[in-house]
Design an enzyme around this catalytic site. Sequence first.
Site, PDB file in Angstrom:
ATOM      1  N   LYS B  90       0.861  -1.342   0.099  1.00  0.00           N
ATOM      2  CA  LYS B  90      -0.139   0.352  -0.086  1.00  0.00           C
ATOM      3  C   LYS B  90       1.118   1.466  -0.086  1.00  0.00           C
ATOM      4  O   LYS B  90       1.848   1.494   0.620  1.00  0.00           O
ATOM      5  CB  LYS B  90      -0.883  -0.443   1.036  1.00  0.00           C
ATOM      6  CG  LYS B  90      -2.112   0.968   1.085  1.00  0.00           C
ATOM      7  CD  LYS B  90      -2.724   1.031   2.748  1.00  0.00           C
ATOM      8  CE  LYS B  90      -3.817   1.621   2.797  1.00  0.00           C
ATOM      9  NZ  LYS B  90      -4.774   1.153   3.616  1.00  0.00           N
ATOM     10  N   SER B 165      -9.818   1.349   2.416  1.00  0.00           N
ATOM     11  CA  SER B 165      -8.583   2.485   1.824  1.00  0.00           C
ATOM     12  C   SER B 165      -7.644   1.645   1.385  1.00  0.00           C
ATOM     13  O   SER B 165      -7.468   1.638   0.079  1.00  0.00           O
ATOM     14  CB  SER B 165      -8.534   2.986   2.977  1.00  0.00           C
ATOM     15  OG  SER B 165      -7.246   3.270   3.874  1.00  0.00           O
ATOM     16  N   SER B 189      -9.778  -0.917   6.887  1.00  0.00           N
ATOM     17  CA  SER B 189      -9.073  -1.087   6.075  1.00  0.00           C
ATOM     18  C   SER B 189      -8.484  -2.038   4.972  1.00  0.00           C
ATOM     19  O   SER B 189      -7.985  -1.741   3.354  1.00  0.00           O
ATOM     20  CB  SER B 189      -8.485   0.081   5.720  1.00  0.00           C
ATOM     21  OG  SER B 189      -9.009   1.344   5.748  1.00  0.00           O
TER      22      SER B 189
END
Lengths: 98, 525
Positions: B90, B165, B189
Site C-alpha cells: 500500500k 482504503s 481498511s
Amino acid sequence: MPLSESDVRAIADYARIALTDEQVPQMAVDLNSIIDSLDPIRRIDLEGVEPTFHPIGDLSNVLREDMIAPSLDRDFALSDAGAVEDGQFLVPSIMGDE
Amino acid sequence: MVVTRGDAPMPVDIAALSAAQIRAGIIAGRFSAHDVADAAYAVIATRDTDIHAFLELTPSLAYAAAERVDAAKEAGEELPSLAGVPVAFKDNMNQVGTKTTCGSKMLANYDSLFTATAVERMVDAGALPLGKLNMDEFAFGSSTETSFFGPTHNPWDLERVPGGSSGGSAAAVAGGLATITLGSDTGGSIRQPASFCGIVGYKPTYGLVSRYGIVAFGSSLDQVGPFGKTVEDVALATNALVGRDERDCTSQDCGTDFTANLHAGVRGMRIGVVTSMNDAPGVQPEVVAALHEAVENLKGLGAEVVEVDLPHITAAMSAYYVIGPCEAFSNLSRFDSVRYGYREPGCELLSSQESLSRAVGFGEEAKRRILLGSYLLSSGPYEEYYVPAQKVRTLITRDFVRAFGSVDVIISPTSPRAAFKFGEISDPATMYLSDLFTIAINIAGNGGMSLPVGLGRDTGLPVSVQLIGPQFRDENIFQAAAALETCYRIEHVAPMARPGAVSRVVEPVMTIGSPTPPATMKGGE
C-alpha cells in the site's frame, strides 16, 4: 447546536486549511451531518467509567538507552523539501501583512 | 486453486499459485524467481490497465530480489519463507527507491527517505517487491474513490469499487497481479476491501506488527496486515511480519507460528455469535444468509456455537468517528509545506503558504476529517465527545474481554453488503457505515480476519465473514479460518484472472456464472 459557517471558518483556520468562500457552506453541511451521527456517544451512561486512550492496557512509557547511531544524511533528508538553502529548509517570511 | 505439477519448465501463472507453491517451484527448479517476476509484470501489463491497482512499479527492486533468491538457490542455500513470492505494498508504506504518495496530491512527489519495517521484513523473507498500491487518500475512505490518482476497479466487476482504503492491495491479489500484498487497517481498511474482492485479509492485534515507516492516520487504531488468496498464505506472511521493532514502541515480542494450527480443526472450539450485531439495520439478506451458513459449517466441523453479547458495540461507530479524526488531525499536522509535501508557490508569508498548501494538497475527504478533528479537540466538544469516546472504548474493550471469557473466536459479517458501484454512495455518513462491523475491533485492539465464504445469492459477488480473536491470541483466528475455508470450493481470484480468461474482455458479473460454480456450502440452506 449545529456548526455555523463562521464556526467552520474558525476550525479551518485552526487546522491551517484555507477554505474558499464557496467551500464553507458545503463543509458546514457535511460536518453537521457527521456530528449528528456521533450522537450515541452522548446518550450512553458513562458514570464512573475511566477513559482508555490506548488499546494495549498495560503498556506504559517504553524507554530505551540513549545511544549514538547513524541517522539520515542531511542532503538526503532535505531532498523532499520545496526550498532549501545552505543545508537548511527555506521558508518565506514568518511575519508581516498579506 | 489450480495445483501445478510436472517437472518440465512451464510458464508461471501467478494467479494459480500459492506462496508456498511458488517457493516450492523455485526449490524444485521448475521455474526461477526471475521467471516469477517476469510473469507478474506480464499480467500487470495486460490487466492493470483495467484494474489500476498499482501507482508505481519497481522492477529494479523486484529483479534485484529475484536475483538474490536465484543465487541462493544456485548456492544450495535454504530459501527463506517467502522466496520468490511476488508482493506489493500500500502506498502509505515508505520504501527507499519508491514514492510514498498516500494517494494524495500532497505527497505526489514525495520520495521515501526510509523503509518501513513491514516492507523490510517481507523483502528479508525473500519476497519480490513489485510496486506500490493505490488507496483512499491518507486511508480516509471505504472505496478507493478518494485517491488523487483515480480509483481502483474491482476485478470481479470493473463497474464496482474494490473497497477501501487498501483497495489497491485487495484488487492486486484478486486480479492475480500479486500473491501477497500489505495494507493498513484503522477501521476496516484491510478487512472490508478483502471482503469486496473475495480474498483473505487480516488485521493483526494492535502491537503485533511494527508501524515504523507507515504514514500514520490514527495512531491508537492503525495496524499493518497482509492480504492473500488463502489462509495459509496470510499465515506465512504474518510469520514474516510480526515481532518487536525498537522503532515502534507499541510493537510486541511474538513467538507464535501462525501456520501451526492450520490443520488443527475446530472440534471443541467455542465460536461466539453476536445476534444483535448480525441483524443490524442495513445488513443485506445475502450477507446474513452467508453468515448463517458459515456458522452451520463450523458446527458441522465440530465447533460449539455460543451466543455472546457485546452491548456497547452500537456506540463503536460514533466513538470511531471521534477518535479517528482527532488522531488524524494531529498526525496530518506534519504536512506543513516546509519539510516535504506540496508547497504552494508564490506565497509571501509562511502562514499563508501553509494553509494554502494544505487546502490544495489535501482532497475533500481529508479536509473533512481534519476539520472534524479540529472541531472535536476544541474546548467544549473535547469534553462532550472526545473524552466520552475514550470511555466508550473502555466499555467496548470490556465487552470483548467478557465475551472471550466464554468463546475462542467471534464470527460476524465483514461488511454489511457486497461491493457497491462507483458513485453509488456519496453521503459521507452513509459511506462510514461500510465499516460497521470492523470498527469495534480497531477500538478494542483485537485481531480480525475477513474470510471469503462464496458468492452472495442475490448479487453473485463475493461475501465474507469476519473472525475475531482475543487480543494477542490471533492463532485462534487462523485455526478457525483455515478449518472454515475447507468448507468452500472458491476460486481465489476474480474470473478475469483465471486460466482461459480472455484478458481485457469484461463481462457483466451476473452472466459470468460457469465455468466456476458458486461456492458450495456444507450444511446450511
